[in-house]
Design an enzyme around this catalytic site. Structure first.
Site, mmCIF file in Angstrom:
data_model
loop_
_atom_site.group_PDB
_atom_site.id
_atom_site.type_symbol
_atom_site.label_atom_id
_atom_site.label_comp_id
_atom_site.label_asym_id
_atom_site.label_seq_id
_atom_site.Cartn_x
_atom_site.Cartn_y
_atom_site.Cartn_z
ATOM 1 N N TYR A 158 26.405 -15.633 -2.771
ATOM 2 C CA TYR A 158 27.502 -15.932 -3.680
ATOM 3 C C TYR A 158 28.244 -17.214 -3.365
ATOM 4 O O TYR A 158 29.055 -17.671 -4.159
ATOM 5 C CB TYR A 158 28.488 -14.762 -3.756
ATOM 6 C CG TYR A 158 28.220 -13.899 -4.950
ATOM 7 C CD1 TYR A 158 28.444 -14.389 -6.233
ATOM 8 C CD2 TYR A 158 27.704 -12.627 -4.818
ATOM 9 C CE1 TYR A 158 28.171 -13.618 -7.342
ATOM 10 C CE2 TYR A 158 27.427 -11.849 -5.927
ATOM 11 C CZ TYR A 158 27.663 -12.355 -7.186
ATOM 12 O OH TYR A 158 27.395 -11.595 -8.287
ATOM 13 N N GLU A 244 14.600 11.019 10.417
ATOM 14 C CA GLU A 244 14.466 10.259 9.173
ATOM 15 C C GLU A 244 15.614 10.523 8.219
ATOM 16 O O GLU A 244 16.157 9.603 7.625
ATOM 17 C CB GLU A 244 13.140 10.624 8.479
ATOM 18 C CG GLU A 244 12.963 9.930 7.127
ATOM 19 C CD GLU A 244 11.645 10.279 6.436
ATOM 20 O OE1 GLU A 244 10.758 10.857 7.090
ATOM 21 O OE2 GLU A 244 11.510 9.962 5.240
ATOM 22 N N ASP A 296 9.550 13.263 7.775
ATOM 23 C CA ASP A 296 8.842 14.091 6.809
ATOM 24 C C ASP A 296 7.337 14.003 7.065
ATOM 25 O O ASP A 296 6.837 12.987 7.543
ATOM 26 C CB ASP A 296 9.108 13.594 5.378
ATOM 27 C CG ASP A 296 10.504 13.956 4.885
ATOM 28 O OD1 ASP A 296 11.155 14.799 5.529
ATOM 29 O OD2 ASP A 296 10.931 13.390 3.871
#
Lengths: 415, 415
Positions: A158, A244, A296
């Protein structure tokens, strides 16, 4: 709540929890962990690129002080000024970060960048914009050095939207500048958004404040975005548990799992961000603790593990600082689904994309070097089944902290 | 770093920062804030639904103790058992959470749920599945009460994937059960993932640990997912600064803005989550501090503000506990873009969808009741321009903390 505890009935399910009978006393499991911890701290220093004598040159970056970054920028600009004054115009020499210039080095167990680089001349229509952006980014970083403050990539974009046009462009040149100056992105004082949290047996200083992570309630401590202001790490933990997902982290934090088995619990809530990766590495290096990962049972779980372990391809030039070697895959592993009798309805069929990702991972060097991982991943792709950590809730909400993890630790069941 | 500070030159840009000259001394601004703070704490208790004597019945939930939730479930199930034994079968009476049953009450400044409800009989093919799910959720919540632990919605789903099939189904029934039992979702011990962080002049207890948020470095303290274990709030702040985005939060935390102007800085990093909303409300209620919001100048910034302020439609039954009344819109407001001379290239054109969202918001009661907001939003829709908080970085990375916010506070420029 005392009230509700008095009303607690003998829980019928308590005795019937699968595998609970196999659990030994916590003291026996602690012995196992002490061995793991001892073996981890006795490991010598990790090899460096220099020691390896590779058949090619490697480009690596290091943490530099703000004043070194500032001097490096000033020297670079002086060189360019000389070049212009001598009538040569100017050009930046930019290290290539393309896939062809990347390599997984098994001895280092991470991805490194080879030393190919290209010219980015100002007086060339195809590179004039990029070299202007490069000069501007160098100038902005120089300002950050002078002020001694940290900003995000978004802030950087920006400051000159007109030139950068798109954040992708300023982000890419920022990585180029890291490589050119030979320093990590954190040395440039450009930080990523914070996402990770940590709880457990760890004390550290954040910007001068001492933080005791056993006294952070259930919420934990947000991992600071600027690793250079983190220090004084102390711990009596025997291992680091890398989680996780948020939900599993919360279960372990509420149950104060770290008081039953002394450990530090950390999560990036999904995809590993740079701050959490730097923090994990710092813990591992300073405290010399083994790292066990709970992800997972799907290709993305393994991929996340690999980003922590070997780095992402995008930032391979900084792999020495961002990666944590020797992370053990504790669970949930594809073989656990049958072993722990996870019911069929808690397993999910893998999509075509999942299977493709799994097969791609099987071709990756960092998976291939670990035969145990290959075996697990092959099983996943074969059965075409995946499962989340939360699937363990099918046996009760606290099955994860009360049976699954203790048993895993007791059986040294990590790869 | 001291080194780099010594090398700091007189910054040419420092004096030229737009509007910096208008800034008075901090002590003058502090006087303004003390008035704001005093006016905020003198406001009487917010009205309750009972006091209002509305022309219709309202369904509201309250925080209940775990043992009350447990008894409520047991009474409900007993009633059902009686109904079955008397040969009537059974049916749940479930409050309707549909849009038609919702209403914005201006006197309360939030959305409430009217008292329509429907039957969910077991012996009906169209409701048999939902009534089975309802019974199962009630049973699971009962277990949580007995054990006194917290779980996530995802955990809940995984305890019976076969029945729930899809998390959307268990989530929806969970909200039904909250309504049926007349208690908040947090009373059910089902928590959302934590996302928010807090830093600044606040001390509170999280699960028994005392947390001093002035000593949380730059990372801040993660907001705990379970508000019922948060207490003992103390603060010498004059206001709460609610920040939409992570990047702005980081800037303010690093600059320790809360030490220049005593405040508490809080962010949910985007969409407000339940934990952050509960935490903000608790701060506002216990500390009686005014809340000033710093959001992007786009329809979503205002929408986020409205969720904190008036609640989301999905959880209107719980609006009394989740909403924080009287939040002031500090910035970045559409009129700021011209006022602070934000360059054209830092403004973004609004998409068709943005414009539609903006127009829809103009029809909402909670926007209409504040003429200032209507004016700002009308300007946004008219100019078709939006801007992020980060757009202020165009004047320098610290423009937000050094000029923009102090000037806003000095001029009492909030709506």
């Amino acid at each position: 709540m005392g009230d509700s505890k008095k009303r607690r009935r003998k829980e019928a399910s308590g005795e019937e929890l699968p595998f609970k009978k196999q659990l030994k006393a916590d003291s026996a499991i602690m012995e196992t962990l002490k061995q793991l911890s001892a073996s981890s701290s006795s490991v010598g220093e990790t090899l460096t690129v220099q020691e390896l004598k590779l058949p090619f040159q490697c480009r690596e970056v290091a943490d530099l002080s703000l004043s070194s970054v500032q001097s490096n920028i000033e020297s670079l600009i002086l060189k360019i000024a000389h070049s212009i004054l001598s009538g040569q115009g100017f050009s930046f020499e930019v290290p290539s970060r393309s896939a062809a210039n990347q390599l997984y080095v098994p001895q280092l167990d991470r991805i490194v960048l080879k030393d190919k680089s290209s010219q980015r001349p100002f007086a060339n229509i195809s590179t004039v914009r990029k070299s202007a952006i490069t000069a501007r980014i160098l100038q902005l970083i120089h300002q950050l050095c002078i002020k001694g403050i940290h900003v995000t990539k978004r802030d950087l974009f920006y400051t000159d939207v007109k030139l950068f046009q798109d954040q992708i462009q300023s982000d890419a040149v920022l990585d180029d500048v890291s490589c050119m100056l030979g320093c990590t992105r954190s040395s440039l004082n450009v930080v990523a958004a914070e996402k990770g949290v940590v709880v457990g047996r760890l004390i550290f200083s954040d910007n001068g404040d001492m933080i005791d992570c056993t006294k952070m309630g259930m919420g934990g401590k947000a991992i600071p975005p600027n690793i250079d202001r983190v220090g004084d790490m102390q711990s009596d933990a025997l291992f680091i548990l890398l989680v996780e997902k948020d939900a599993a982290y919360m279960r372990l934090a509420e149950d104060r799992f770290y008081n039953r088995f002394p450990c530090i619990i950390v999560t990036a809530k999904g995809q590993p961000d740079v701050s959490t990766r730097l923090f994990l590495r710092k813990m591992k290096t300073e405290l010399k603790l083994p790292v066990l990962a709970l992800v997972d049972s799907d290709p993305y779980g393994l991929k996340i593990l690999s980003v922590y372990g070997c780095g992402s391809k995008n930032m391979s030039y900084d792999s020495a600082n961002l990666t944590t070697p020797d992370i053990k895959w504790l669970g949930v592993r594809p073989s656990d689904l049958d072993k722990y009798k996870i019911p069929e309805q808690c397993r999910l069929p893998m999509t075509e994309q999942d299977i493709k990702t799994g097969k791609d991972l099987l071709e990756e060097d960092f998976v291939k070097k670990n035969p145990g991982w290959v075996e697990e991943l092959t099983l996943m792709v074969k059965t075409k089944q995946k499962a989340e950590i939360q699937a363990l809730s099918t046996f009760g909400f606290q099955y994860l902290s009360e049976v699954y993890l203790p048993l895993k630790l007791q059986q040294k069941d990590w790869l």
